[in-house]
Scaffold this motif. Structure first.
Motif, PDB file in Angstrom:
ATOM      1  N   UNK A 364      12.911 -42.299  26.445  1.00 23.27           N
ATOM      2  CA  UNK A 364      12.879 -40.833  26.431  1.00 23.27           C
ATOM      3  C   UNK A 364      13.871 -40.361  27.484  1.00 23.27           C
ATOM      4  N   UNK A 365      14.818 -39.515  27.091  1.00 18.05           N
ATOM      5  CA  UNK A 365      15.828 -39.037  28.032  1.00 18.05           C
ATOM      6  C   UNK A 365      15.741 -37.519  28.145  1.00 18.05           C
ATOM      7  N   UNK A 366      15.154 -37.027  29.248  1.00 20.33           N
ATOM      8  CA  UNK A 366      15.044 -35.587  29.530  1.00 20.33           C
ATOM      9  C   UNK A 366      14.457 -34.817  28.340  1.00 20.33           C
ATOM     10  N   UNK A 402      -0.359 -36.329  26.544  1.00 23.46           N
ATOM     11  CA  UNK A 402      -0.331 -37.759  26.216  1.00 23.46           C
ATOM     12  C   UNK A 402      -0.142 -37.978  24.709  1.00 23.46           C
ATOM     13  N   UNK A 403      -1.008 -37.358  23.903  1.00 23.44           N
ATOM     14  CA  UNK A 403      -0.911 -37.547  22.454  1.00 23.44           C
ATOM     15  C   UNK A 403       0.359 -36.926  21.906  1.00 23.44           C
ATOM     16  N   UNK A 408       5.780 -37.579  19.382  1.00 28.87           N
ATOM     17  CA  UNK A 408       7.242 -37.549  19.470  1.00 28.87           C
ATOM     18  C   UNK A 408       7.811 -38.946  19.298  1.00 28.87           C
ATOM     19  N   UNK A 409       7.161 -39.920  19.920  1.00 28.23           N
ATOM     20  CA  UNK A 409       7.610 -41.308  19.803  1.00 28.23           C
ATOM     21  C   UNK A 409       7.600 -41.764  18.346  1.00 28.23           C
ATOM     22  N   UNK A 410       6.574 -41.370  17.603  1.00 29.16           N
ATOM     23  CA  UNK A 410       6.446 -41.760  16.188  1.00 29.16           C
ATOM     24  C   UNK A 410       7.199 -40.813  15.260  1.00 29.16           C
ATOM     25  N   UNK A 411       7.908 -39.873  15.842  1.00 30.38           N
ATOM     26  CA  UNK A 411       8.728 -38.905  15.110  1.00 30.38           C
ATOM     27  C   UNK A 411       7.917 -38.020  14.156  1.00 30.38           C
TER      28      UNK A 411
END
Length: 609
Positions: A364-366, A402-403, A408-411
């Motif tokens: 994750x970048x900014x 958190x969720x 976002x990670x899972x798009x």
């Protein structure tokens, strides 16, 4: 209500809903032409037959009868065939539309599906369908509308010919003009009256159906309360039975609203019919005058009279169909609006590497994120790297993000600012289906489906029995599954047959088994032990390394004591990363993690005293 549909919009709707079935479009056009033509072609032939009989031209009359029989038979057969085509393909369109909706749901932005108003609109559509039918019914209504419209065009042609059929030598032109003017005025009045009462009837129908929808929705919900075991305890303990009985009594009056609708419709139709009968009287007077003057023959008298009356009946039917179409469009256009929404902002084309060593590095970048339509950032300038093979815990108070970070990670969502990279490449550039294959996730609000247990775990019909057994053992469910009547083929839930109900802890273990079965390089567990008893929770933690093996594991928890086994703990708060490090290191810092851990440890100590 939504705005009324134009004829062009009806055609567009028909083409849109029958996409892939061009035959039905041809059937609607050809069926409308042939069905509408039958009564007028018959009138023309009847007029010719009657005139030939009056002139004692019996041979010509017989030939005309034969010609009429063949032509009418061809027209009727063609119209019937088109009816069957429209009916057949209309039935096929209904499931095809639902399939396209599912395809759209899987390809559009998750944030659009996640909106409460979208879910509410679909509930309303389903309620509306109970009263007025779905897309198949709408197609039938549009088809009938076009048939009546074509019939009116044919009838108008007959009327124009009637007005033009004036013999100046035999007929008084002044009388002819006056009669024609009277007839035109009467037609205009009848059309205005029919339109007025049809509109009023349509508005009353809308009110009736809206009330019917409300009652249908309430009835369905009340039955859900009675059928779902999770509601029974509260109903009994809070004494809600009498309250629910009164709610049920309110649904008994649904018949009354339809009785009122029937009475109102009868009054409107009576008014329109009276106006139509007045037109019929004026029509017969006008036609009789022309016949007496010799401008038209005896056969043409019946032909023109039938055409005018048919036109009025057609107008009344067309207006009725028009009101139905516009009412149904209030609900069915939701389908079209949904399906025509854009897909994801950007769906890449790059495939993800198929790596046996699971060397996937995500950064994750900014990254900042706020939910659509809001002004407050849930995450602000977050930079974090998920290292290969690491056991990482995300902790923090409720609402810390958190969720959201996992979504976002899972798009499931796209960052508002910043970017997320997989092996140095922005994840938006990867093919979406390829990208999500590297994740196995158990969300806190996970769902199991009312299908066989093994298909729930495998997420499909094809099940690898060896792997199924392995993951059920790892999640601690194998022995329990062997006790079920159908073992791993046992049906879950009651919506799809007589299945079994699992406890919350058992369901959570099945969800963990499903995540393990996928065998993705990243495994994400969002409160994976929330419904487990202490012993089962301890078992999951003790076997955690065995569960995830060489995968990268991301673990979300509110229980600080369960994070001890993780390599790194990231503390979120106020939408940003506050602290990160090992359990011991964070305790030494005496920051947010120390506060959370100490607060929970105090209760554990109290329980032990």
């Amino acid at each position: 209500m939504s705005k009324n549909m134009t004829v062009k919009e009806m055609w567009h709707y028909m083409v849109f809903q029958t996409k892939g079935y061009r035959t039905v479009q041809v059937g609607i056009v050809l069926g409308a032409l042939t069905a509408a033509a039958v009564p007028y072609v018959s009138s023309i032939f009847y007029a010719g037959i009657l005139d030939r009989l009056m002139l004692a031209k019996y041979d010509m009359a017989v030939r005309t009868v034969l010609q009429m029989t063949v032509i009418i038979m061809i027209l009727n057969l063609t119209a019937k065939a088109c009816d069957r085509i429209v009916q057949h393909y209309g039935a096929l369109c209904e499931p095809e539309i639902k399939k396209r909706m599912a395809q759209k749901a899987f390809s559009m932005e998750y944030e659009m599906i996640d909106k409460a108003e979208a879910l509410a609109s679909f509930r309303r559509v389903r309620a509306g369908e109970q009263g007025m039918g779905g897309a198949e019914r709408q197609l039938q209504e549009i088809y009938q509308f076009f048939r009546e419209l074509v019939g009116i065009v044919f009838a108008a042609g007959f009327v124009l010919v009637l007005f033009a059929s004036t013999d100046s030598k035999k007929e008084n032109l002044t009388v002819s003009v006056l009669l024609s003017a009277l007839m035109l005025l009467t037609v205009g009045i009848v059309l205005a009256v029919s339109n007025y009462f049809s509109k009023k009837d349509g508005e009353f129908a809308v009110k009736t159906q809206l009330e019917n929808e409300r009652i249908n929705t309430l009835t369905g919900y009340l039955y859900t309360l009675m059928e779902k075991e999770e509601y029974i305890k509260d109903i009994r303990l809070f004494g809600l039975r009498d309250y629910l009985y009164k709610k049920m009594d309110a649904t008994r009056f649904v018949g009354k609203i339809f009785t009122e609708k029937g009475c109102y419709t009868g009054k409107c139709q009576a008014a329109s019919s009276f106006a139509a009968q007045m037109l019929a009287a004026v029509t017969y007077i006008c036609i009789a005058a022309k016949a007496l003057a010799g401008s038209i023959t005896v056969g043409e008298v019946t032909m023109y009279a039938s055409a005018v009356i048919a036109m009025i009946a057609g107008v009344q039917k067309m207006l009725e169909k028009y009101q139905n179409i516009n009412y149904m469009n209030e609900y069915l256009n939701t389908y079209e609006e949904f399906i025509t929404q854009p897909n994801m902002h950007y769906d890449g084309t790059l495939p993800t590497e198929k790596r046996d060593d699971n060397q996937y590095l995500i950064e994750f970048s900014h990254v900042s994120f706020r939910y659509p339509g809001t002004e407050q950032d849930i995450l602000r300038d977050v930079s974090i790297t998920f290292h290969v093979g690491e056991r990482l815990a995300l902790v923090g108070r409720n609402g810390a993000g958190k969720t959201t970070l996992i979504k976002l990670l899972c798009r499931l969502y796209e960052p508002t600012e910043g970017e997320i990279r997989l092996n140095g490449i922005n994840i938006a550039k990867y093919d979406y289906d390829e990208y999500v294959r590297i994740f196995s996730v158990v969300f806190q609000d996970f769902r199991l489906y009312d299908f066989p247990l093994d298909e729930n775990v495998s997420s499909g019909i094809q099940v690898e029995e060896k792997r199924l057994q392995e993951v059920l053992k790892l999640s601690g469910m194998w022995e329990r599954v062997q006790e079920l009547s159908g073992k791993q083929r046992t049906l879950l839930g009651h919506e799809n047959g007589q299945g079994v109900s699992l406890s919350g802890g058992e369901a959570q273990k099945i969800a963990i088994a499903r995540a393990l079965y996928k065998d993705a390089p990243f495994i994400i567990l969002d409160e994976p032990t929330a419904s487990l008893d202490p012993l089962a929770e301890a078992e999951i933690y003790e076997n955690f390394d065995t569960l995830v093996r060489n995968k990268t594991a991301i673990y979300i928890s509110h229980r600080m004591s369960s994070c001890k086994f993780c390599d790194r703990i990231v503390v979120l708060g106020e939408g940003k990363i506050l602290e990160e490090g090992s359990h011991e290191a964070l305790l030494e810092q005496k920051g947010r993690y120390y506060q959370l851990y100490s607060a929970q440890a105090k209760y554990y100590m109290s329980e032990g005293q």
